[in-house]
Design a protein around this motif. Sequence first.
Motif: not given
Lengths: 318, 322
Positions: B28-36, B52-62
């Motif tokens: 999830f922190a590999t650059p260039g990949v959109d985990p969502a 998905v973005r909201a549920s996994f918090g991809f807009d929040r800190p790691l």
Amino acid sequence: MPEPLLEVSDLRIRFGGFTAVDGLSFSVRPGEVLGVVGESGSGKSVSMLGVLGLIRTPGAKISGKVVFRGRDLLALKNAEMRAIRGREIAMIFQDPMTALTPVYTIGWQIAEQVRAHEKVSKRAARDRAIKLLDEVGIPAPEQRVDAYPHEFSGGMRQRAVIAMALSCNPALLIADEPTTALDVTTQAQILDLLRRLRADHGSAVVMITHDMGVVSEIADEVLVMYGGRAVERGSRTEVFHSPRHPYTWGLLDSVPRVSGPRVRRLPTIPGTPGAAGQGCPFADRCTHRLAACAEAPPLSGTAGHLDACWLPEEEKTR
Amino acid sequence: MIGYILRRFGAAVLVLFAISVLVFLIFFATPGVDPAARIAGKNADPATLAQVRASFGFDRPLPVQYVLMMKHLFVSHDLTSFVNRGTLVIPQIIDAVPVTLSLVVGAAVIWMVLGVGMGTLAGAMRGTLVDPLVMLLGVFGVSLPVYWLGEVVNLITQKQLHGSVFSWVPPLGYAPLSQGVGQWALHLLFPWLTLALLYAGIYARLLRGELINALNEDYVRTARAKGLSERRILIRHALRCSLIPIVSLFGLDFGALVGGAALLTEVVFGLPGVGKLTYQALQNLDLPVIMGTVLYAAFFVVLANAVVDVLYARLDPRVRRA
């Protein structure tokens, strides 16, 4: 003179073309301490392993006669020999650090030997182990009986090994350099212990060592070996005070003296030990070499003090 | 001893935590990949992506993302496959575990019995003809790759001789224990043997070497001087000490196999186990499934190692205080 407990005659041990022990004869009387001296490779350890039937190298040839309490040990079956090993003849080895199985407690290993030879309960065997540990001077034996070998120091392990060897009250104890791997203070304690135990148990002891000091402390009789043969045999006083073989002279000269002038270097015997060949095994290193030395001299002499040297009688005294 | 066990399992929990963080970061922190996009599935519509973005918090800190991810994995179990949308990942893994466990446990029993038996025989009979013969058999087992041996076994038992000698062999696949122990074992018999052969060879060779070393040890000479029987010396003294390294190797192998390293065997014999699941997920780059199986595998490897270390301490008193 009482019947000998162990009588070895003309023992020969060969590994392929190499003769390690060449016609060795000696005897041990009940309760006696025989010191077997010689440098590394003189055949002292291997001859004792041969007596106990512990040589397992494939191709080893053993001949001669080893009579113990009237039975020829070399002719016994494996099972009969097992009943003697550990019960009538016990052996302790040089390095106490590796002589005990690391994964069992000291008490377990002593009890194992007791139970291999006597029908006793586990409880009784354990009690015997505690008693033995106490006897060899291990403090708090009730707790120490459950300790593992790695929790013991070298001296304590050698005490434990001695306790194990004595567990079935053997008539003969063969000690193969029991003090060599220990520091000097511990050496003295172990020798003390062996002396005391001999008095208590009445076992005869064969003490293999290269340390003349150890022999002079504990032995009644001394057997000097070189190149797989006995070169001199006699009582301790005779061998130490009137040695007759040039090799024994060399051995005694290489021990530092307490009295007299201090020497800068201790005398050494030139050369390196060789194997038993046709002639006298010591001939190559001997400063008294004669033409006759091309043939091996027999072990001969008078009144229990024997030597194997061609030197004329009057030259054998110094 | 109890203190040792507690310490050991405490360490195992720490290792597991570290692995989960590492896996999370790789995925999830590999650059260039959109985990969502990876989690939402193939051709997901923008609404799903946003959800998905909201549920996994991809807009929040790691760290928050990590906690939410672990919650989806271990608490709500609602991570879905990337390829087959709607298929939940965790139940899929849970369904595959009994297959893999059945395969590996059975094979482990066979290879330990065979390996210890052959190794002891060869070590004790050193110098006779038995030793090289047994070792030859071991090399034979080690050199046959599972994918080849398995296919040959299938060819013989399912096709060439299926009409005659091997008519009792069931078709490929897995039969759960609920269908009876007999069917279960029958379906797994050849997979077990195929997998076990390799390990039996390795273990036999290793044990033979250890045993020969042990038989030359001073304590064996002491045991002989004590007047013990050769059998007792071999089993209670020499073999007992030789088994210590075998046990530690066994833990590593067992953990890795349960974690999915039996993949080849599972694929060849059509067993729907964890290895096969990982294999399929890798082919499709099915990120949620891969993550699930990697964490599962790590769990088993770490657990097996912890168990082995405890066993090791039972076997070798010298380790206990270390």
